[in-house]
Design a protein around this motif. Sequence first.
Motif, PDB file in Angstrom:
ATOM      1  N   GLU A  97       0.771  -1.042  -0.046  1.00  0.00           N
ATOM      2  CA  GLU A  97      -0.118  -0.030  -0.007  1.00  0.00           C
ATOM      3  C   GLU A  97       0.862   1.314  -0.129  1.00  0.00           C
ATOM      4  O   GLU A  97       1.645   1.481   0.870  1.00  0.00           O
ATOM      5  CB  GLU A  97      -1.006   0.021   1.139  1.00  0.00           C
ATOM      6  CG  GLU A  97      -1.670   1.161   1.368  1.00  0.00           C
ATOM      7  CD  GLU A  97      -2.591   1.168   2.562  1.00  0.00           C
ATOM      8  OE1 GLU A  97      -3.709   2.036   2.488  1.00  0.00           O
ATOM      9  OE2 GLU A  97      -2.329   0.612   3.665  1.00  0.00           O
ATOM     10  N   THR A  98       0.692   2.176  -1.000  1.00  0.00           N
ATOM     11  CA  THR A  98       1.360   3.575  -1.068  1.00  0.00           C
ATOM     12  C   THR A  98       0.865   4.388  -0.187  1.00  0.00           C
ATOM     13  O   THR A  98      -0.232   4.410   0.441  1.00  0.00           O
ATOM     14  CB  THR A  98       1.542   3.876  -2.469  1.00  0.00           C
ATOM     15  OG1 THR A  98       0.256   4.233  -2.939  1.00  0.00           O
ATOM     16  CG2 THR A  98       1.959   2.835  -3.510  1.00  0.00           C
ATOM     17  N   ARG A  99       1.564   5.428  -0.103  1.00  0.00           N
ATOM     18  CA  ARG A  99       0.980   6.681   0.932  1.00  0.00           C
ATOM     19  C   ARG A  99      -0.304   7.271   0.202  1.00  0.00           C
ATOM     20  O   ARG A  99      -0.919   7.779   0.767  1.00  0.00           O
ATOM     21  CB  ARG A  99       2.003   7.520   1.104  1.00  0.00           C
ATOM     22  CG  ARG A  99       3.200   7.276   2.108  1.00  0.00           C
ATOM     23  CD  ARG A  99       3.921   8.465   2.645  1.00  0.00           C
ATOM     24  NE  ARG A  99       5.213   8.102   3.434  1.00  0.00           N
ATOM     25  CZ  ARG A  99       5.029   8.001   4.676  1.00  0.00           C
ATOM     26  NH1 ARG A  99       3.851   8.128   5.338  1.00  0.00           N
ATOM     27  NH2 ARG A  99       5.879   7.662   5.489  1.00  0.00           N
ATOM     28  N   ALA A 100      -0.428   6.906  -1.047  1.00  0.00           N
ATOM     29  CA  ALA A 100      -1.512   7.538  -1.749  1.00  0.00           C
ATOM     30  C   ALA A 100      -2.584   6.700  -1.437  1.00  0.00           C
ATOM     31  O   ALA A 100      -3.757   6.934  -1.972  1.00  0.00           O
ATOM     32  CB  ALA A 100      -1.430   7.961  -3.282  1.00  0.00           C
ATOM     33  N   GLY A 101      -2.715   5.462  -0.832  1.00  0.00           N
ATOM     34  CA  GLY A 101      -3.623   4.454  -0.747  1.00  0.00           C
ATOM     35  C   GLY A 101      -3.700   3.484  -1.927  1.00  0.00           C
ATOM     36  O   GLY A 101      -4.679   2.757  -1.909  1.00  0.00           O
ATOM     37  N   ARG A 102      -2.848   3.557  -2.931  1.00  0.00           N
ATOM     38  CA  ARG A 102      -2.987   2.466  -3.893  1.00  0.00           C
ATOM     39  C   ARG A 102      -2.286   1.314  -3.417  1.00  0.00           C
ATOM     40  O   ARG A 102      -1.473   1.244  -2.767  1.00  0.00           O
ATOM     41  CB  ARG A 102      -2.088   3.191  -5.282  1.00  0.00           C
ATOM     42  CG  ARG A 102      -2.708   4.417  -5.676  1.00  0.00           C
ATOM     43  CD  ARG A 102      -2.226   4.800  -7.138  1.00  0.00           C
ATOM     44  NE  ARG A 102      -0.724   4.748  -6.954  1.00  0.00           N
ATOM     45  CZ  ARG A 102      -0.233   6.025  -7.009  1.00  0.00           C
ATOM     46  NH1 ARG A 102      -0.980   7.370  -6.784  1.00  0.00           N
ATOM     47  NH2 ARG A 102       1.019   6.317  -6.823  1.00  0.00           N
ATOM     48  N   ILE A 103      -2.909   0.166  -4.089  1.00  0.00           N
ATOM     49  CA  ILE A 103      -2.279  -1.167  -3.662  1.00  0.00           C
ATOM     50  C   ILE A 103      -1.394  -1.652  -5.100  1.00  0.00           C
ATOM     51  O   ILE A 103      -1.992  -1.909  -6.099  1.00  0.00           O
ATOM     52  CB  ILE A 103      -3.630  -2.140  -3.440  1.00  0.00           C
ATOM     53  CG1 ILE A 103      -4.327  -1.702  -2.227  1.00  0.00           C
ATOM     54  CG2 ILE A 103      -2.887  -3.702  -3.075  1.00  0.00           C
ATOM     55  CD1 ILE A 103      -3.719  -1.406  -0.928  1.00  0.00           C
ATOM     56  N   VAL A 104      -0.263  -1.991  -4.834  1.00  0.00           N
ATOM     57  CA  VAL A 104       0.775  -2.332  -6.078  1.00  0.00           C
ATOM     58  C   VAL A 104       0.970  -3.870  -5.740  1.00  0.00           C
ATOM     59  O   VAL A 104       1.656  -4.192  -4.650  1.00  0.00           O
ATOM     60  CB  VAL A 104       1.989  -1.422  -5.915  1.00  0.00           C
ATOM     61  CG1 VAL A 104       2.767  -1.687  -7.041  1.00  0.00           C
ATOM     62  CG2 VAL A 104       1.416   0.102  -6.129  1.00  0.00           C
ATOM     63  N   ARG A 105       1.054  -4.392  -6.903  1.00  0.00           N
ATOM     64  CA  ARG A 105       1.307  -6.118  -6.661  1.00  0.00           C
ATOM     65  C   ARG A 105       2.706  -6.215  -7.460  1.00  0.00           C
ATOM     66  O   ARG A 105       2.655  -5.734  -8.351  1.00  0.00           O
ATOM     67  CB  ARG A 105       0.255  -7.047  -7.360  1.00  0.00           C
ATOM     68  CG  ARG A 105       0.339  -8.228  -7.290  1.00  0.00           C
ATOM     69  CD  ARG A 105      -0.900  -8.989  -8.061  1.00  0.00           C
ATOM     70  NE  ARG A 105      -0.655 -10.341  -7.989  1.00  0.00           N
ATOM     71  CZ  ARG A 105      -0.822 -11.399  -7.291  1.00  0.00           C
ATOM     72  NH1 ARG A 105      -1.214 -11.016  -5.805  1.00  0.00           N
ATOM     73  NH2 ARG A 105      -0.748 -12.667  -7.312  1.00  0.00           N
ATOM     74  N   ILE A 106       3.620  -6.981  -6.602  1.00  0.00           N
ATOM     75  CA  ILE A 106       4.836  -7.152  -7.138  1.00  0.00           C
ATOM     76  C   ILE A 106       5.348  -8.640  -6.796  1.00  0.00           C
ATOM     77  O   ILE A 106       4.861  -9.162  -5.719  1.00  0.00           O
ATOM     78  CB  ILE A 106       5.838  -6.137  -6.261  1.00  0.00           C
ATOM     79  CG1 ILE A 106       5.653  -4.627  -6.616  1.00  0.00           C
ATOM     80  CG2 ILE A 106       7.182  -6.491  -6.737  1.00  0.00           C
ATOM     81  CD1 ILE A 106       6.439  -3.888  -5.870  1.00  0.00           C
ATOM     82  N   SER A 107       6.030  -9.210  -7.918  1.00  0.00           N
ATOM     83  CA  SER A 107       6.451 -10.408  -7.639  1.00  0.00           C
ATOM     84  C   SER A 107       7.480 -10.608  -6.591  1.00  0.00           C
ATOM     85  O   SER A 107       8.371  -9.659  -6.414  1.00  0.00           O
ATOM     86  CB  SER A 107       7.151 -10.987  -8.818  1.00  0.00           C
ATOM     87  OG  SER A 107       7.853 -12.324  -8.576  1.00  0.00           O
ATOM     88  N   LYS A 108       7.609 -11.581  -5.755  1.00  0.00           N
ATOM     89  CA  LYS A 108       8.670 -11.618  -4.527  1.00  0.00           C
ATOM     90  C   LYS A 108      10.081 -11.831  -5.325  1.00  0.00           C
ATOM     91  O   LYS A 108      11.101 -11.280  -4.707  1.00  0.00           O
ATOM     92  CB  LYS A 108       8.450 -12.933  -3.693  1.00  0.00           C
ATOM     93  CG  LYS A 108       7.026 -12.578  -2.853  1.00  0.00           C
ATOM     94  CD  LYS A 108       7.028 -13.862  -1.891  1.00  0.00           C
ATOM     95  CE  LYS A 108       5.750 -13.721  -0.961  1.00  0.00           C
ATOM     96  NZ  LYS A 108       5.696 -14.772  -0.312  1.00  0.00           N
TER      97      LYS A 108
END
Length: 570
Positions: free
Chosen positions: A540-551
């Motif tokens: 979760e970014t400070r702007a409230g967005r949810i970002v999905r990333i490969s481990k």
Amino acid sequence: MICNPKILVLRNAIRVLVASLLVTVLTPVAFSGEPAHLDPPNLPEIKTPDFAGKSLTVKLPSPISDLCVAGGGRYLLLHLKSLNKLAVFDVSRAKVTKYLPTGSSNILFAGGADKIVIVLKDKNLIQRWDLNSLERELTLPIDTEHEIANIAMGSASNGPILIGSGDFYRTGNRFYDLKTLKPAEMDTRNQNFRVHTGSGSNVRVSPDGKTFGMWRTGTSPSGVQVVKIEGRNISSKYEHNSEGAIIPSADGKSIFTGRGVYSSNLQKLYGHSGAIIPAASGNYYLTFKPPAAVSSRTPAPSKSNLTLYMVGRSSPLVTIPDIAVPKVDRFGRSKSPISFDQRIQFIPDAKVIVRVADTDDALTVHKVDVIQALEDAEIDYLFIQSDPEQRYLSPGEQFTYQMRVRSKRGGVRYHLDSAPEGMMISSKGRVKWRVPKDAQGTNETIILSVSDNSDQEEFQTFVLKITSHGQDSRPFGDHAEDEQPKSHERVVSGHAEHHNKRPGSEARSKYRFRIWTDGFGVSKGEGRFFSSDETHIEIETRAGRIVRISKLNLSDFDRGYVAGVETMQD
């Protein structure tokens, strides 16, 4: 083709060894729970003590055998060994507020922002006391392979606590968590103690608890070692020479030695003659020139030769009169158990310098208002008092920094000497810059300067890090695989609240915002853990967005962090 069986066996053994080394390097370190040193410190208010005259001497019931600072400069902890007591001296009240019973004379101790840690060496116990209530909170057995010789903790921090044991040949160095009084879970892969922390060595720590300076006694060279704490990471730097005492500044960015001032990476900034004593806060420090030797024939220390400097400024700000300098030799050594940097405590927030008597059984509190001393001095001073708080920025974010400058002559003028396009500075020293939306994670080096009616000029340099990569300009750009639309969010009091109750959403407030990096150590953005599955993590970014990333696109350290969070959830 290799046919010799012995060679085949050797080759296979080498392959196994290399494979095991790769596993050792690449396996992430798993952690559970957040250590205390990641929590913001709870510092007490510091006021100028109220007493008549310029100084006040406070007698003690017995000599001091050791001392340290606590509460960011609000308190001095004084070990009265013959009484089995630890005296708590309140600088803002200029008095001892309590004598804590130690139950033993064989102790080591350290002070933090609002806690005291005491190690009872002969009983193998470690204790935590509260600085506000002055009550004991926790006592645990402490198990070390060798006898404990050193303890250190930042006076304005929540740890970690460095405990060193052993001697030159058998050593143990371990960081302890202030919450649990147990070994802290740290990533020690870059830790290399060339200067041990057992007997015969000295340790000093910056008040913020992030930088440790170490040197040996009785060996040549004495060594120059700096150990830095960044989150859970421990890294170290060593130079094989003699520089005398190795003392970090309040913020840990500068290292004061007997031969000059260094950066925390041990790059020499400038030379300095004499002993150096950093302030408990801010970027001030004191210097004095010690006598040539320590002996019964050494004359009484002269007065009026404590000199005040600021980091980065080669010329002195002012000479402070009427305070006797410690009796030490040219290497800063003394016959007293109280070292020169312990004997004089410079606490700018309280506008005092506390001087331990040469007899070790009294404290003299001297009122020293730095700003007033500069006003009274017959020198034209100009210096910058502030530092920008914002160092990590996202695309589109507004950067604002108000400079604070002191000038004797006035007429301060502000200049942008090197800055990115669009950055502006007002006539009042307010710097503004809107980060371009297409920023790609570069570092911007900013050079500011100020001048005044005395025609002096001072410079300030700092780096702003844009924590975004890729053409899409959002944090984690190149590695972000998808992002939850904002229609799934509503903002409450500045925090994004999600309706779709994904795994971990109810607990995400536990986790701190942090900088995430890839396997090459390149910053990919700022955010906090939101949820994860076997192959991916959501941030979760400070702007409230949810970002999905490969481990697979995370650094080893970040994968270790995620593994620790997942273990804690289980």
